[in-house]
Design a protein around this motif. Structure first.
Motif, mmCIF file in Angstrom:
data_model
loop_
_atom_site.group_PDB
_atom_site.id
_atom_site.type_symbol
_atom_site.label_atom_id
_atom_site.label_comp_id
_atom_site.label_asym_id
_atom_site.label_seq_id
_atom_site.Cartn_x
_atom_site.Cartn_y
_atom_site.Cartn_z
ATOM 1 N N LEU A 16 30.462 34.259 47.864
ATOM 2 C CA LEU A 16 31.454 33.019 47.409
ATOM 3 C C LEU A 16 32.070 33.423 46.195
ATOM 4 O O LEU A 16 33.338 33.273 45.868
ATOM 5 C CB LEU A 16 30.781 31.810 47.586
ATOM 6 N N SER A 17 31.225 33.775 45.322
ATOM 7 C CA SER A 17 31.972 34.282 43.923
ATOM 8 C C SER A 17 32.829 35.488 43.922
ATOM 9 O O SER A 17 33.828 35.325 43.314
ATOM 10 C CB SER A 17 30.461 34.946 43.082
ATOM 11 N N HIS A 18 32.473 36.447 44.946
ATOM 12 C CA HIS A 18 33.537 37.418 45.163
ATOM 13 C C HIS A 18 34.750 36.856 45.641
ATOM 14 O O HIS A 18 35.913 37.358 45.180
ATOM 15 C CB HIS A 18 32.824 38.426 46.045
ATOM 16 N N ILE A 19 34.575 36.119 46.621
ATOM 17 C CA ILE A 19 35.920 35.315 47.276
ATOM 18 C C ILE A 19 36.735 34.540 46.166
ATOM 19 O O ILE A 19 37.847 34.728 45.920
ATOM 20 C CB ILE A 19 35.571 34.475 48.367
ATOM 21 N N ASN A 20 35.859 33.757 45.417
ATOM 22 C CA ASN A 20 36.604 33.053 44.206
ATOM 23 C C ASN A 20 37.245 34.134 43.153
ATOM 24 O O ASN A 20 38.424 33.883 42.658
ATOM 25 C CB ASN A 20 35.702 32.117 43.511
ATOM 26 N N ARG A 52 51.980 45.321 46.378
ATOM 27 C CA ARG A 52 50.869 46.426 46.973
ATOM 28 C C ARG A 52 49.559 45.836 46.817
ATOM 29 O O ARG A 52 48.493 45.711 47.476
ATOM 30 C CB ARG A 52 51.198 47.791 46.615
ATOM 31 N N GLN A 53 49.064 45.451 45.396
ATOM 32 C CA GLN A 53 47.838 44.841 44.729
ATOM 33 C C GLN A 53 47.603 43.687 45.645
ATOM 34 O O GLN A 53 46.632 43.365 45.887
ATOM 35 C CB GLN A 53 48.049 44.803 43.286
ATOM 36 N N LYS A 54 48.771 42.819 45.638
ATOM 37 C CA LYS A 54 48.444 41.374 46.315
ATOM 38 C C LYS A 54 47.970 41.606 47.718
ATOM 39 O O LYS A 54 47.183 41.057 48.025
ATOM 40 C CB LYS A 54 49.771 40.647 46.299
ATOM 41 N N LEU A 55 48.408 42.444 48.652
ATOM 42 C CA LEU A 55 48.434 42.924 50.072
ATOM 43 C C LEU A 55 46.780 43.459 50.010
ATOM 44 O O LEU A 55 46.031 42.949 50.831
ATOM 45 C CB LEU A 55 49.227 43.913 50.354
ATOM 46 N N LYS A 56 46.402 44.285 48.985
ATOM 47 C CA LYS A 56 45.066 44.492 49.320
ATOM 48 C C LYS A 56 44.036 43.497 48.894
ATOM 49 O O LYS A 56 43.137 43.650 49.681
ATOM 50 C CB LYS A 56 44.922 45.707 48.001
ATOM 51 N N ILE A 57 44.092 42.787 48.084
ATOM 52 C CA ILE A 57 43.423 41.602 47.859
ATOM 53 C C ILE A 57 43.689 40.629 49.130
ATOM 54 O O ILE A 57 42.416 40.189 49.479
ATOM 55 C CB ILE A 57 43.803 40.968 46.533
ATOM 56 N N LYS A 58 44.650 40.677 49.828
ATOM 57 C CA LYS A 58 44.714 39.566 50.999
ATOM 58 C C LYS A 58 43.772 40.074 51.915
ATOM 59 O O LYS A 58 43.106 39.339 52.622
ATOM 60 C CB LYS A 58 45.959 39.165 51.186
ATOM 61 N N GLU A 59 43.988 41.631 52.118
ATOM 62 C CA GLU A 59 43.404 42.168 53.289
ATOM 63 C C GLU A 59 41.844 42.038 52.903
ATOM 64 O O GLU A 59 40.870 41.813 53.896
ATOM 65 C CB GLU A 59 43.607 43.605 53.329
ATOM 66 N N GLU A 60 41.275 42.256 51.700
ATOM 67 C CA GLU A 60 40.164 42.014 51.442
ATOM 68 C C GLU A 60 39.509 40.726 51.657
ATOM 69 O O GLU A 60 38.011 40.512 52.245
ATOM 70 C CB GLU A 60 39.731 42.542 49.966
ATOM 71 N N LEU A 61 40.292 39.749 51.297
ATOM 72 C CA LEU A 61 39.938 38.294 51.734
ATOM 73 C C LEU A 61 39.709 37.925 53.094
ATOM 74 O O LEU A 61 38.835 37.184 53.388
ATOM 75 C CB LEU A 61 40.738 37.452 50.957
#
Length: 64
Positions: A16-20, A52-61
Motif C-alpha cells: 500500500l505504501s508503494h502504491i501511494n 514516458r515516465q508517467k506511463l511507466k508508473i501507470k504500468e507499475e500501478l
C-alpha cells in the motif's frame, strides 16, 4: 501462526505504501507536464520524457 499473519499484514502495508508513493510520483509528473505544456513554447523532448515516465508508473500501478 501470528507471525505469518504479521508478515502478511506488513507485506500488504508495504505494498500500500508503494502504491501511494507511485500515485504521488504520478501526480507530480502530471503537474510538471501541465506546467511544461502551459509554457509559450513547450520543450517537446521534456514533454515526451514526462509522458514516458508517467506511463511507466501507470504500468507499475496496474501490476501492483
Amino acid at each position: 501462526m501470528a507471525t505469518a499473519h504479521s508478515a502478511t499484514a506488513n507485506s500488504s502495508g508495504a505494498q500500500l505504501s508503494h502504491i501511494n508513493a507511485l500515485q504521488s510520483k504520478h501526480a507530480g509528473l502530471e503537474a510538471r507536464l501541465r506546467d511544461e505544456m502551459a509554457r509559450p513554447a513547450p520543450d517537446a523532448a521534456a514533454v515526451q520524457a514526462l509522458k514516458r515516465q508517467k506511463l511507466k508508473i501507470k504500468e507499475e500501478l496496474s501490476r501492483a
